[in-house]
Design an enzyme around this catalytic site. Structure first.
Site, PDB file in Angstrom:
ATOM      1  N   GLU A  55       0.818  -1.217   0.000  1.00 21.93           N
ATOM      2  CA  GLU A  55       0.000   0.000   0.000  1.00 21.93           C
ATOM      3  C   GLU A  55       0.853   1.268   0.000  1.00 21.93           C
ATOM      4  OE1 GLU A  55      -0.513  -2.569   2.023  1.00 21.93           O
ATOM      5  OE2 GLU A  55      -2.562  -3.274   1.704  1.00 21.93           O
ATOM      6  N   PHE A 117     -11.827  -6.993  13.624  1.00 18.19           N
ATOM      7  CA  PHE A 117     -10.703  -7.442  12.812  1.00 18.19           C
ATOM      8  C   PHE A 117     -10.332  -6.376  11.765  1.00 18.19           C
ATOM      9  CE2 PHE A 117      -9.088  -9.824   9.056  1.00 18.19           C
ATOM     10  CZ  PHE A 117      -7.876 -10.187   9.615  1.00 18.19           C
ATOM     11  N   GLN A 118      -9.081  -6.023  11.722  1.00 19.97           N
ATOM     12  CA  GLN A 118      -8.550  -5.007  10.808  1.00 19.97           C
ATOM     13  C   GLN A 118      -9.239  -3.654  10.948  1.00 19.97           C
ATOM     14  OE1 GLN A 118      -8.320  -6.859   6.836  1.00 19.97           O
ATOM     15  NE2 GLN A 118      -6.279  -7.610   7.363  1.00 19.97           N
ATOM     16  N   LYS A 167     -17.776  -0.646   5.431  1.00 21.31           N
ATOM     17  CA  LYS A 167     -18.160  -1.723   4.513  1.00 21.31           C
ATOM     18  C   LYS A 167     -19.672  -1.773   4.281  1.00 21.31           C
ATOM     19  CE  LYS A 167     -16.894  -6.522   3.498  1.00 21.31           C
ATOM     20  NZ  LYS A 167     -16.244  -7.730   4.029  1.00 21.31           N
ATOM     21  N   MET A 480      24.118   9.100   2.654  1.00 26.87           N
ATOM     22  CA  MET A 480      23.991  10.412   3.289  1.00 26.87           C
ATOM     23  C   MET A 480      24.224  10.327   4.795  1.00 26.87           C
ATOM     24  SD  MET A 480      23.671  13.547   2.633  1.00 26.87           S
ATOM     25  CE  MET A 480      22.731  14.125   1.229  1.00 26.87           C
TER      26      MET A 480
END
Lengths: 566, 179
Positions: A55, A117-118, A167, A480
């Site tokens: 993602e 969940f999630q 959802k 760097m």
């Protein structure tokens, strides 16, 4: 457009995206966004969905897409870990004023707050790093929220917007009617330009002997490159650019004096403290540009043109603020300033340019012995693409070298993570850049460290057959950080040396052609081979292990405190 | 820069999460909110936040700019005490028997301009409205004599003395942007 039949919230989202002119989406499916992906399955003719491999990659790709095309980048991911994975890119877009609409799935509204969940508090987490963040809990709100999201993301000072899509609302059915958003009473995207502010600034410029312009991304975001050129030419004003203002002026433009900031060119930084009128155009006086504010341009009258009122007097106290878009302000100002010549002032940049060439550039870009350097690779690639390619960089030495030594002939040609400095930005951003500008050559320069942070996006490049030219400037170090350790931490190289994989073999695993070189005499042929067609290609260049980016202004010190490494 | 107490007034749309959006602007800069009160404003659907912050003017100005920038914020501004009519309210719970042991409490009621809201065999609740130092002085006096069982002071509420009504002006001004 209104539907007679009721359709699902997921399909309403698809239709709303089409209404907003979206044709490309970067995303990754998952549980809480499945009804939307199901609706997307029927919209594949309108919406080209690019499946990234993470993602974070989806958001960086959307950023690259938005930055090269000027359109809003769109991401579609699921809830919980997908949303948290997206946070880095969203934060990056916030700091770099990149218009994004990121749609995250969310658990059904009845489960909100139950540690389902999630489930994660996406609105809460994203509030500090978005322009607007909103949770859609009912199908009836989808079209309204999408219209508002796009309006907010692209108007005024652009930025990322998050829509957290429960959802149940994806599944619920309702009528669809789309009304674009053009007004929010609590939000003034473009403040009114005041004639008296223009007058004051014009009089400062007309009385200036040593006027000097600083060009930021506001010029690009305002599509005001032609207006900038006319403004600078009329009063013969030399100009320098910030990292995100790169390519707003072509490299060979007479009044383009180079890059500002910590690793910018010598003359632009020195002249900041010598000019008499400083004209900041769509830039925000970042600490990497200003160094110590107590010693910054104290001798100059300062004009600050910005679209965001909160930027005025934030870091630098200014004498003449002008609110408005660069597209509108620059012509208004040009009309009020006198035609002028500042030859002596402009010529005074030369001495510093010559010094920098002799002490830094000669060694970095035109070495004749020793190991390959980053600067010469970037210079050669720029030349081989007629200075017309899009240069995407990762973060670190490769980024500063890219900004310094790639040359630009058109705008929106340096895509880099400026404000957040996100390692791993380069590869996925290049995917978006290629999608947003398919006819242009896209070269991404990365270090061996940053490349491995989002290396999985080679899968996306393979699947989409994107002709991205990837160049790893491999010094087997986090360069760097190593440079700072050498300069400020007594050469104590704490966890900066890396044992790297065989990158070409990895690319081969993804069916991407590649080659690895380490000698100067191999460089030209390797670049020619890389650019021979429009297929993805990985060029690994083993460069000197302990290369340094010079010039350097140590953090928090005066802009004239420039180290040249001699 | 000189530090003093500033009062920040914020008008917002009545949307979920507005308080969070405002407070994170303080949190990020390490600023401690002294008092906070939120209520409906005189205009339906518009909420008013009154926040006090002990700080220097430069910091307050930047905080207000950042608050004002948020999409759902209609207007934010700051004032010093001399530009405001402001008030706080405090409640004090004390034990009835200790109070009765004092004999008369008339002078308290008169001197502190306080009211009794509830009185029973166990406790008495005083109410006092005033500035911080006034409600604090009464608290100190009660503490030193009869002791205080419970004490609560509200956040500040305030109204500007200015002739300019900034929210109304803003709402009038924004109309020209509506297409």
């Amino acid at each position: 457009m209104e539907t007679k039949n009721k359709i699902s919230g997921g399909e309403i989202l698809m239709r709303s995206l089409v209404e907003e002119g979206v044709d490309t989406i970067f995303g990754y499916p998952g549980g809480a966004i499945m009804p939307v992906f199901d609706a997307l399955f029927d919209y594949d003719k309108h919406l080209n969905h690019i499946l990234t491999r993470h993602e974070q990659g989806a958001v960086h790709a959307a950023q690259g897409y938005a930055r090269v095309s000027g359109k809003v980048g769109v991401c579609l991911v699921t809830s919980g870990p997908a949303a948290t994975n997206a946070i880095t890119g969203i934060s990056d877009a916030m700091l770099d004023s990149t218009p994004l609409v990121v749609i995250t799935g969310q658990v059904v509204a009845s489960l909100l707050g139950t540690d389902a969940f999630q489930e994660i508090d996406v609105v809460g987490i994203t509030q500090p790093v978005t322009k607007w963040s909103y949770q859609i809990r009912r199908a009836e709100d989808v079209a309204w929220a999408v219209a508002r999201a796009f309006y907010i993301a692209r108007s005024g000072r652009p930025g990322p917007v998050v829509l957290d899509f429960a959802k149940n609302a994806q599944v619920q059915e309702t009528n669809f009617e789309y009304k674009p958003c053009t007004f929010i009473r609590s939000y003034i995207p473009v403040p009114e330009m005041k004639p008296e502010q223009i007058e004051l600034a014009a009089s400062l410029i007309n009385n200036a002997k040593k006027p000097y312009a600083l060009v930021g991304q506001g010029v690009v975001l305002g599509n005001a490159e032609p207006e900038l050129k006319k403004f600078l030419e009329k009063a013969d004003i030399p100009a320098a650019w910030t990292l995100l203002g790169a390519s707003a002026m072509p490299t060979d433009f007479r009044l383009n004096k180079g890059m500002l900031g910590m690793h910018g060119n010598v003359a632009p930084n020195m002249k900041t403290n010598e000019c008499d009128v400083l004209i900041a155009i769509g830039m925000r006086f970042d600490d990497r540009v200003t160094g110590d504010l107590n010693t910054y341009a104290k001798q100059a009258k300062i004009i600050h043109i910005d679209i965001d009122a909160a930027e005025i007097n934030k870091n630098v106290t200014v004498d003449a603020p002008i609110l408005g878009t660069t597209k509108e302000v620059l012509p208004a100002l040009t009309a009020k300033i006198h035609t002028a010549q500042h030859s002596e002032w402009i010529d005074s940049f030369n001495e510093y340019e010559e010094k920098e060439f002799e002490k830094v550039i000669l060694r970095e870009v035109f070495p004749t012995s020793g190991e390959l350097t980053m600067g010469e690779v970037i210079h050669k690639v720029s030349e081989a693409t007629n200075h017309s390619a899009i240069c995407v960089t990762d973060v670190g030495q490769n980024q500063m070298m890219g900004a310094r030594y790639f040359k630009f002939s058109q705008t929106r040609s340096l895509i880099t993570s400026g404000g957040l400095g996100t390692m791993g930005f380069g590869l996925p951003a290049a995917i978006g850049a290629k999608m947003g500008a398919p006819d242009r050559t896209v070269c991404v320069f990365s270090g061996d460290g940053g490349f491995q942070m989002t290396i999985q996006e080679l899968g996306t490049i393979m699947q989409e057959q994107l002709g991205i030219k990837m160049i790893i400037l491999n010094n087997h170090f986090l360069g760097m950080v190593r440079q700072w350790q050498e300069m400020f931490f007594d050469e104590r190289y704490s966890f900066t040396e890396m044992l790297n994989p065989d990158f070409v073999t990895i690319a081969k695993g993804y069916r991407i052609e590649g080659t690895e070189i380490r000698k100067r005499e191999e460089l030209n042929d390797a670049i020619t081979d890389m650019l021979k067609d429009d297929k993805p290609y990985l060029l690994v260049v083993n460069v000197e292990k302990k290369g340094m980016v010079y010039p350097m202004i140590p953090a928090g010190t005066c802009v004239t405190n420039i180290l040249l490494g001699d | 820069m000189e530090k003093k107490l500033y009062t920040i007034t914020v008008f917002s749309e009545n949307t979920v999460g507005l308080l969070g959006q405002i407070t994170i602007i303080f949190t990020r800069r390490g600023f401690n909110i002294e008092t906070l009160s939120v209520s409906q404003s005189a205009l339906e659907g518009i909420h008013k936040f009154t926040i006090t912050l002990f700080s220097d003017e430069n910091s307050v100005r930047k905080v207000v700019q950042q608050i004002d920038k948020r999409i759902d914020i209609l207007k934010a501004y700051y004032n010093t005490d001399d530009e405001l009519v402001y008030q706080e309210i405090a409640l004090y719970k004390v034990a009835t028997d200790k109070l009765l042991a004092l004999g008369s409490i008339e002078s308290w009621i008169r001197d502190h301009n306080t009211r009794i809201l509830e009185m029973n065999e166990n406790f008495v609740v005083f109410q006092k409205a005033g500035h911080y130092d006034e409600t604090q002085r009464f608290f100190d006096e009660l503490s030193q004599t009869v002791g205080v069982l419970q004490f609560i002071r509200s956040g500040r509420v305030s109204i500007t003395k200015s002739k300019v009504e900034r929210l109304s002006d803003m709402l009038e001004d924004i109309k020209k942007y509506e297409r």
